[in-house]
Scaffold this active site. Structure first.
Site, mmCIF file in Angstrom:
data_model
loop_
_atom_site.group_PDB
_atom_site.id
_atom_site.type_symbol
_atom_site.label_atom_id
_atom_site.label_comp_id
_atom_site.label_asym_id
_atom_site.label_seq_id
_atom_site.Cartn_x
_atom_site.Cartn_y
_atom_site.Cartn_z
ATOM 1 C CE LYS A 138 0.752 1.869 3.364
ATOM 2 N NZ LYS A 138 2.004 2.356 4.064
ATOM 3 C CE1 TYR A 223 -1.833 0.024 7.706
ATOM 4 C CE2 TYR A 223 -0.557 1.975 7.214
ATOM 5 C CZ TYR A 223 -0.651 0.611 7.312
ATOM 6 O OH TYR A 223 0.424 -0.178 7.008
#
Ligand code: NDP
Length: 373
Positions: A138, A223
């Site tokens: 990510k 996140y």
């Protein structure tokens, strides 16, 4: 006699009861087992032998279904060290110029791309063209356009694309998702996600627009974005966002220091999040419903994750995130297992569309609409 029978009954109960208990999926993941695993194993090459690549490699030592068998690196000295440390044969070692040749290597099934964000696009597409499944860290790319191209390339090459969302396999996270799905929190009304840290070294790639694609939002804010989606269980319809920059020397143009952003969800819930590279002690999720709440702090670091709900503390045992992630991803790639929270390229693409929208909201001051589902 009676006491002996009672003793024997006590002994037998756990053994008899176990098969009928609805054990959650995480329960068996790290339990030592007497029968060695004999099923298929995903043979993985790691690309980018940096801080996180090293953590993944160490965690993979305990995997049953995934094995580190190869490396792709721009640093010959690291290749040597990793070869001896992990028993990697020379024929499974590549650099960034020659790794397309991996297509002729039948001993590697998947490439795990763990390089700076802006390199993922090219490296994932090349891996797919070489006929290998890809796991990509990510953020999957630096914008949604690139993300879409990666999804398309993997589809075209008929390989799977997964994103390294390790929290999607974390036991306490999954328990809260289970509770929310079961209606134990009632109608969801609010999510708060606070994520950030002081970034340190001003010369690192994380502070370069060219390599990072942005600033804290790309790296850590994702996140809270991803967490808002799996905690609320819906896709946001709109986003608003505001940026503050207190240190323009450290955080140059297009490298965000602190962004606050808000989401609205179709069911009426709202989210309020903060992403920063200039504050410590921020790693907290709060999910509110009409009948209960869940709170996690820390919520996304390497753990142990701490969580409590209106019913009390969650006591699920700590697992090494990357070990569980890689075993589960092996199942997804090799056996088509469906994870509880998706980890595929489409999931990564949704987060990139939201990141694009947050940056647009910061620049224009407008509420930006999203159409994700
Ligand atoms: P590091 O800087 O520690 O490592 C990156 C590695 O990429 C380098 O060591 C290098 O390996 C390789 N690389 C190739 N080209 C470059 C370049 N131009 N500049 C710098 N490095 C280069 O970064 P991290 O390991 O912390 O992060 C890598 C990726 O992992 C990022 O996308 C990040 O967001 C993600 N990440 C995910 C985490 C998670 O919890 N899921 C946690 C931390 C990071 P080599 O010398 O072998 O070529």
């Amino acid at each position: 006699m009676d006491s002996r029978r009672k003793f024997l009954q006590k002994l037998a109960l756990p053994a008899l009861a176990l098969p009928f208990l609805p054990l959650p999926s995480w329960a068996n993941l790290q339990k030592p087992t007497l029968i060695p695993y004999q099923g298929p194993v995903l043979r993985v090459a790691i690309m980018g032998l940096g801080g996180y690549g090293t953590r993944v490699a160490e965690a993979m030592k305990d995997c049953k279904k995934a094995k580190l068998v190869g490396v792709i690196s721009g640093t010959p000295a690291k290749i040597k060290t990793w070869q001896s440390k992990y028993g990697i044969p020379a024929k499974n070692c590549y650099n960034y110029e020659n790794f397309d040749e991996v297509k002729n290597n039948p001993d590697i099934d998947a490439i795990y791309v763990i390089t700076p964000n802006a390199l993922h696009h090219n490296q994932v597409i090349r891996s797919a063209k070489a006929g290998k499944h890809v796991i990509c860290e990510k953020p999957m790319a630096v914008n949604a356009k690139e993300g879409q191209e990666m999804v398309d390339a993997c589809k075209k090459a008929n390989v799977k694309l997964l994103v390294g969302y390790r929290m999607h396999f974390e036991p306490k996270t999954l328990e809260i998702i289970r509770m929310r799905k079961a209606g134990e929190l009632g109608k969801i009304t609010f999510f708060q996600g606070l994520v950030g840290f002081k970034v340190g070294d001003p010369n690192q790639w994380r502070l370069s627009k060219e390599l990072a694609g942005g600033g804290s939002l790309m790296d850590i804010g994702i996140y809270a974005i991803n967490g808002a989606r799996y905690m609320v269980g819906e896709e946001p319809m709109w986003v608003t966002a505001q940026e503050t920059k207190t240190d323009p020397a450290m955080f140059k143009k297009d490298v965000d220091e602190t962004i606050q952003f808000q989401f609205g969800f179709p069911g009426g819930a709202v989210a309020s999040c903060l992403s920063t590279y200039n504050m410590n002690n921020l790693d907290k999720f709060f999910l509110n419903g009409n009948d209960g709440f869940a709170e996690m702090q820390p919520s996304t670091n390497y753990g142990p994750i701490k969580a409590r709900t209106h019913q009390g503390e969650l006591s699920h045992p700590h697992v090494t995130h990357q070990t569980v992630q890689m075993d589960e991803m092996a199942e997804i790639i090799l056996n088509g297992k469906q994870p509880i929270v998706p980890v595929d390229g489409e999931e990564g693409l949704k987060d990139l569309k939201i990141i694009d929208a947050i940056y647009e909201a910061v620049q224009t001051g407008n509420k930006v609409s999203l159409k994700l589902s």
